[in-house]
Scaffold this motif. Sequence first.
Motif, PDB file in Angstrom:
ATOM      1  N   MET A   1      34.035  39.323  45.216  1.00 28.10           N
ATOM      2  CA  MET A   1      34.896  38.376  45.841  1.00 28.10           C
ATOM      3  C   MET A   1      35.112  39.051  47.263  1.00 28.10           C
ATOM      4  SD  MET A   1      37.992  36.075  44.748  1.00 28.10           S
ATOM      5  CE  MET A   1      37.139  35.657  43.254  1.00 28.10           C
ATOM      6  N   GLU A   2      35.329  38.217  48.204  1.00 25.60           N
ATOM      7  CA  GLU A   2      35.744  39.010  49.340  1.00 25.60           C
ATOM      8  C   GLU A   2      37.227  38.789  49.602  1.00 25.60           C
ATOM      9  OE1 GLU A   2      34.002  37.315  52.996  1.00 25.60           O
ATOM     10  OE2 GLU A   2      31.780  37.713  52.346  1.00 25.60           O
ATOM     11  N   LEU A   3      37.917  39.433  50.483  1.00 23.32           N
ATOM     12  CA  LEU A   3      39.293  39.636  50.600  1.00 23.32           C
ATOM     13  C   LEU A   3      40.043  38.230  50.794  1.00 23.32           C
ATOM     14  CD1 LEU A   3      41.951  41.238  50.362  1.00 23.32           C
ATOM     15  CD2 LEU A   3      41.763  41.672  52.815  1.00 23.32           C
ATOM     16  N   TYR A   4      39.556  37.558  51.805  1.00 24.99           N
ATOM     17  CA  TYR A   4      40.333  36.319  52.283  1.00 24.99           C
ATOM     18  C   TYR A   4      39.930  35.219  51.230  1.00 24.99           C
ATOM     19  CZ  TYR A   4      41.760  38.366  56.498  1.00 24.99           C
ATOM     20  OH  TYR A   4      42.220  39.015  57.482  1.00 24.99           O
ATOM     21  N   GLU A   5      38.804  35.214  50.435  1.00 27.87           N
ATOM     22  CA  GLU A   5      38.505  34.326  49.496  1.00 27.87           C
ATOM     23  C   GLU A   5      39.385  34.558  48.347  1.00 27.87           C
ATOM     24  OE1 GLU A   5      35.005  33.092  46.428  1.00 27.87           O
ATOM     25  OE2 GLU A   5      34.632  34.643  47.798  1.00 27.87           O
ATOM     26  N   ALA A   6      39.538  35.816  47.843  1.00 29.75           N
ATOM     27  CA  ALA A   6      40.614  36.325  46.695  1.00 29.75           C
ATOM     28  C   ALA A   6      42.126  35.797  47.187  1.00 29.75           C
ATOM     29  CB  ALA A   6      40.587  37.432  46.555  1.00 29.75           C
ATOM     30  N   VAL A   7      42.679  35.867  48.453  1.00 25.76           N
ATOM     31  CA  VAL A   7      43.800  35.546  48.750  1.00 25.76           C
ATOM     32  C   VAL A   7      44.031  34.011  48.820  1.00 25.76           C
ATOM     33  CG1 VAL A   7      45.579  35.695  50.781  1.00 25.76           C
ATOM     34  CG2 VAL A   7      44.062  37.671  50.148  1.00 25.76           C
ATOM     35  N   GLY A   8      43.029  33.306  49.461  1.00 21.92           N
ATOM     36  CA  GLY A   8      43.121  31.822  49.390  1.00 21.92           C
ATOM     37  C   GLY A   8      43.175  31.193  47.889  1.00 21.92           C
TER      38      GLY A   8
ATOM     39  N   GLU B   1      42.721  28.359  51.492  1.00 22.16           N
ATOM     40  CA  GLU B   1      42.592  28.449  50.291  1.00 22.16           C
ATOM     41  C   GLU B   1      41.145  28.536  49.758  1.00 22.16           C
ATOM     42  OE1 GLU B   1      44.625  25.102  48.258  1.00 22.16           O
ATOM     43  OE2 GLU B   1      46.904  25.852  48.544  1.00 22.16           O
ATOM     44  N   ARG B   2      40.306  27.961  50.267  1.00 23.59           N
ATOM     45  CA  ARG B   2      38.929  28.268  50.123  1.00 23.59           C
ATOM     46  C   ARG B   2      38.211  29.376  50.645  1.00 23.59           C
ATOM     47  NH1 ARG B   2      35.981  23.285  52.098  1.00 23.59           N
ATOM     48  NH2 ARG B   2      37.483  22.888  53.699  1.00 23.59           N
ATOM     49  N   GLY B   3      38.906  30.160  51.415  1.00 21.22           N
ATOM     50  CA  GLY B   3      38.414  31.335  51.857  1.00 21.22           C
ATOM     51  C   GLY B   3      37.709  31.284  53.093  1.00 21.22           C
ATOM     52  N   ILE B   4      37.777  30.110  53.621  1.00 24.43           N
ATOM     53  CA  ILE B   4      36.893  29.815  54.780  1.00 24.43           C
ATOM     54  C   ILE B   4      37.704  30.446  56.092  1.00 24.43           C
ATOM     55  CG2 ILE B   4      35.949  28.074  56.419  1.00 24.43           C
ATOM     56  CD1 ILE B   4      35.753  26.375  53.992  1.00 24.43           C
ATOM     57  N   ALA B   5      38.893  30.091  56.411  1.00 29.88           N
ATOM     58  CA  ALA B   5      39.880  30.691  57.342  1.00 29.88           C
ATOM     59  C   ALA B   5      40.697  32.001  56.963  1.00 29.88           C
ATOM     60  CB  ALA B   5      40.875  29.581  57.368  1.00 29.88           C
TER      61      ALA B   5
ATOM     62  N   LYS C   1      43.670  41.650  39.174  1.00 31.50           N
ATOM     63  CA  LYS C   1      42.447  42.293  38.510  1.00 31.50           C
ATOM     64  C   LYS C   1      41.333  41.966  39.471  1.00 31.50           C
ATOM     65  CE  LYS C   1      42.118  38.084  35.529  1.00 31.50           C
ATOM     66  NZ  LYS C   1      42.453  37.811  34.108  1.00 31.50           N
ATOM     67  N   GLY C   2      40.054  42.507  38.931  1.00 31.35           N
ATOM     68  CA  GLY C   2      38.830  42.170  39.547  1.00 31.35           C
ATOM     69  C   GLY C   2      38.649  42.956  40.750  1.00 31.35           C
ATOM     70  N   THR C   3      37.399  43.151  41.259  1.00 29.98           N
ATOM     71  CA  THR C   3      37.133  43.747  42.479  1.00 29.98           C
ATOM     72  C   THR C   3      36.962  42.786  43.778  1.00 29.98           C
ATOM     73  OG1 THR C   3      35.680  45.509  41.080  1.00 29.98           O
ATOM     74  CG2 THR C   3      35.302  45.405  43.647  1.00 29.98           C
ATOM     75  N   VAL C   4      37.833  43.444  44.932  1.00 23.55           N
ATOM     76  CA  VAL C   4      37.901  42.696  46.375  1.00 23.55           C
ATOM     77  C   VAL C   4      37.220  43.422  47.180  1.00 23.55           C
ATOM     78  CG1 VAL C   4      39.480  41.641  47.639  1.00 23.55           C
ATOM     79  CG2 VAL C   4      39.879  41.730  45.213  1.00 23.55           C
ATOM     80  N   GLU C   5      36.473  42.796  48.150  1.00 26.76           N
ATOM     81  CA  GLU C   5      35.615  43.247  49.119  1.00 26.76           C
ATOM     82  C   GLU C   5      36.531  43.391  50.280  1.00 26.76           C
ATOM     83  OE1 GLU C   5      32.285  41.813  51.706  1.00 26.76           O
ATOM     84  OE2 GLU C   5      31.243  42.681  50.022  1.00 26.76           O
ATOM     85  N   ILE C   6      36.837  44.464  50.979  1.00 22.65           N
ATOM     86  CA  ILE C   6      37.858  44.451  51.950  1.00 22.65           C
ATOM     87  C   ILE C   6      36.818  44.358  53.259  1.00 22.65           C
ATOM     88  CG2 ILE C   6      39.470  45.705  53.035  1.00 22.65           C
ATOM     89  CD1 ILE C   6      40.448  46.977  50.432  1.00 22.65           C
ATOM     90  N   THR C   7      36.018  45.065  53.342  1.00 21.38           N
ATOM     91  CA  THR C   7      34.766  45.130  54.498  1.00 21.38           C
ATOM     92  C   THR C   7      33.361  45.271  53.631  1.00 21.38           C
ATOM     93  OG1 THR C   7      34.624  47.543  54.788  1.00 21.38           O
ATOM     94  CG2 THR C   7      36.708  46.647  55.943  1.00 21.38           C
ATOM     95  N   PRO C   8      32.445  45.176  54.320  1.00 19.07           N
ATOM     96  CA  PRO C   8      31.181  45.076  53.936  1.00 19.07           C
ATOM     97  C   PRO C   8      30.922  46.402  52.937  1.00 19.07           C
ATOM     98  CG  PRO C   8      30.917  44.044  55.836  1.00 19.07           C
ATOM     99  CD  PRO C   8      32.312  44.378  55.856  1.00 19.07           C
ATOM    100  N   LEU C   9      31.389  47.534  53.324  1.00 17.90           N
ATOM    101  CA  LEU C   9      31.360  48.836  52.774  1.00 17.90           C
ATOM    102  C   LEU C   9      32.606  49.186  52.063  1.00 17.90           C
ATOM    103  CD1 LEU C   9      29.113  50.626  55.526  1.00 17.90           C
ATOM    104  CD2 LEU C   9      28.350  49.368  53.362  1.00 17.90           C
ATOM    105  N   TRP C  10      33.453  48.681  51.769  1.00 16.68           N
ATOM    106  CA  TRP C  10      35.115  49.057  51.272  1.00 16.68           C
ATOM    107  C   TRP C  10      35.276  47.868  50.400  1.00 16.68           C
ATOM    108  CZ3 TRP C  10      40.320  49.711  54.126  1.00 16.68           C
ATOM    109  CH2 TRP C  10      41.112  50.060  53.256  1.00 16.68           C
TER     110      TRP C  10
END
Length: 224
Positions: free
Chosen positions: A1-8, A51-55, A86-95
């Motif tokens: 899951m991408e960072l902003y999606e997780a935060v949202g 909330e949907r990770g779009i913005a 918990k879980g793994t969050v994608e901060i950047t495409p390679l991190w």
Amino acid sequence: MELYEAVGRRIHELRVSEGSGEISQITLEQLSSALSDFGVDIKRAALSNIERGIARPSLSMLLAIAAALGKLKEKPIQLRDFFPGKGTVEITPLWSSTGSQLQDFMNGHPVTSDLPISPKTSATSFSPSLRRATKRVNHLLNDWRDNAAPQQFDISADYLKQLITRRYGRTLDEEAIARATKSSKSRDDVTWQAKGRQTAKIIEELVREIDSTWCKKPYSHKNK
């Protein structure tokens, strides 16, 4: 899951969770109204996009949302609450990082400076079009910025290949052909000129994404 999606997602969970105040499940309209008390003018639709990770909310926006939610729920909200535990969050495409590590970062733990870059891919695995695209991406990023960046870009083909796969779910050639096919009768009718035009559009999209991730000055094709 991408960072902003997780935060949202976490913001949504906190908004609709039960609280100790008179208001338990906060509506987007109520949150929008509460944010105005902190000088933030944001509509329901924009909050929904967050909330949907779009913005991608700024730090100041996250702080304001935390304050507004805490006020409505009569329960202090910490910034670390916006990050999954918990879980793994994608901060950047390679991190990528675990949710617990992100919360540790927010608690003041040092952020590792060693990016867990994926293993280097042999240069022979890169298509000629990908190698050309990599040169073009670096040229656009470095040429238009006129030394505005603290360092010159040197995006690798490996990085670009993974970014393309994450964004489009296929290779550069496959995405360009798929787009060109939409304006042709069939895949066999796609000309190399049509494929080239679509590749150029894809490269601009990639440049904008890389720029929005690493730079402050927005990219514009007018500056090419």
